[in-house]
Design a protein around this motif. Structure first.
Motif: not given
Ligand code: GDP
Ligand code: ZN
Length: 306
Positions: A131-133, A181-187
């Motif tokens: 949401v910060d984006l 999806p990947s990259g959404v911030g799950k980890s």
């Molecule tokens: P996953 O593939 O879903 O596990 O995603 P990651 O946790 O690896 O996050 C993917 C990228 O998004 C990384 O570069 C994180 O730093 C970034 N990221 C994750 N959560 C946030 C968030 O809430 N805000 C922003 N701006 N970036 C985030």
């Protein structure tokens, strides 16, 4: 010793790690009778509650499996017919994580996940991360369709910490299947909740790769406050879980309610006269995006892969 109950938290090559109600973990094998049943489908899967006899050497034998409340499962075709594959037993909820931006939210994929949740009768929780984006107001616009349909949306930022306590509260004490999806911030979200959890999930995902075999949950990750998280990176790659086109209208809450009003009782809601669903779309009572998702899923259109 006397048999006792516990939950399977890990499965690997015929060995099951069971967390007993007393708190200790026991590595178990299946009793022979259960092993034979295992040939037609997964008799025991991660998430199952099982009765265990602990042997003098500390290992265990799984004697029985409690009926599942629900399961993420599918019929997998094999050379000898079909096999009922259980990806995860007894999930309390499906947590669907999407980003408000970077990557752009793919609501078509979200609708597809929601259909899986409806079909398997698992409550869904939508998490709108990053949401910060875009700011909260814009984020709420993007996901506005969902709360009125009965799907709660939590707004979070793993970066700023916004919504993390609320997410934690939704996870505590439950078995949550995490998808998106990947990259959404799950980890990152798991990491914000409990540092070692995010790292553990991330590392397992790397090793597992993207193949179809990653769909079965091998391990549950325990939360400090109680409950578990199961990572399901492969969920999106599955076809719609043996769903027939005719049953699809039952998995869209806003369509399901109108089906009885259509002129034809086998109405596909695509082009028939007297269709209450198309009428509702025309009147703006069903969101065009959701209707489009229905049409695409009905036509069997595959989600483009990542
Ligand atoms: P996953 O593939 O879903 O596990 O995603 P990651 O946790 O690896 O996050 C993917 C990228 O998004 C990384 O570069 C994180 O730093 C970034 N990221 C994750 N959560 C946030 C968030 O809430 N805000 C922003 N701006 N970036 C985030
Ligand atoms: Zn209709």
């Amino acid at each position: 010793s006397d048999p006792a109950w516990g939950q399977v938290v890990r499965a690997q090559s015929g060995f099951y790690t069971v967390r007993m109600s007393g708190g200790q973990s026991v590595v178990c094998r299946l009793r022979g009778r259960l092993k034979r049943l295992h040939r037609q489908g997964d008799v025991v899967a991660v998430g199952d509650w099982v009765r265990v006899t602990v042997l003098p050497d500390g290992s265990g034998v799984i004697e029985a499996v409690a009926p599942r409340q629900r399961a993420l499962e599918r019929r997998a075709p094999t050379a000898r017919g079909t096999y009922q594959q259980v990806l995860l037993a007894n999930p309390d909820q499906l947590v669907l994580v999407f980003a408000c931006a970077q990557p752009e939210p793919r609501l078509r994929m979200l609708d597809r996940f929601l259909v899986i949740a409806e079909k398997q009768q698992i409550p869904a929780l939508i998490v709108a991360n990053k949401v910060d984006l875009v700011g909260l107001e814009r984020a709420q616009e993007i996901f506005a369709i969902y709360p009125p349909l009965g799907y709660p949306v939590l707004y979070t930022s793993a970066k700023t910490g916004y919504g993390i306590e609320a997410l934690k509260a939704h996870l505590i004490g439950k078995l949550s299947a995490l998808a998106g999806p990947s990259g959404v911030g799950k980890s990152s979200l798991l990491n914000a909740i409990q540092p070692e959890l995010g790292l553990a999930v991330g590392s397992v995902r790397e090793k597992g790769g993207k193949g179809r075999h990653t769909t079965v949950v091998r391990q549950l990750f325990p939360l400090d406050g109680g409950g578990y998280v199961a990572d399901m990176p492969g969920l999106r790659t599955l076809a719609l879980w043996d769903t027939q086109p005719e049953e699809l209208d039952g998995y869209f809450p806003e369509i399901r309610d109108l089906v009885a009003l259509c002129q034809f009782n086998d109405c596909s809601h695509t082009n028939e006269p007297g269709c209450a669903v198309r009428e509702a779309v025309a009147q703006g009572k069903i969101h065009p995006q959701r209707y489009e998702s229905y049409l695409r899923l009905r036509a069997g259109e595959e989600e483009e892969s990542e």
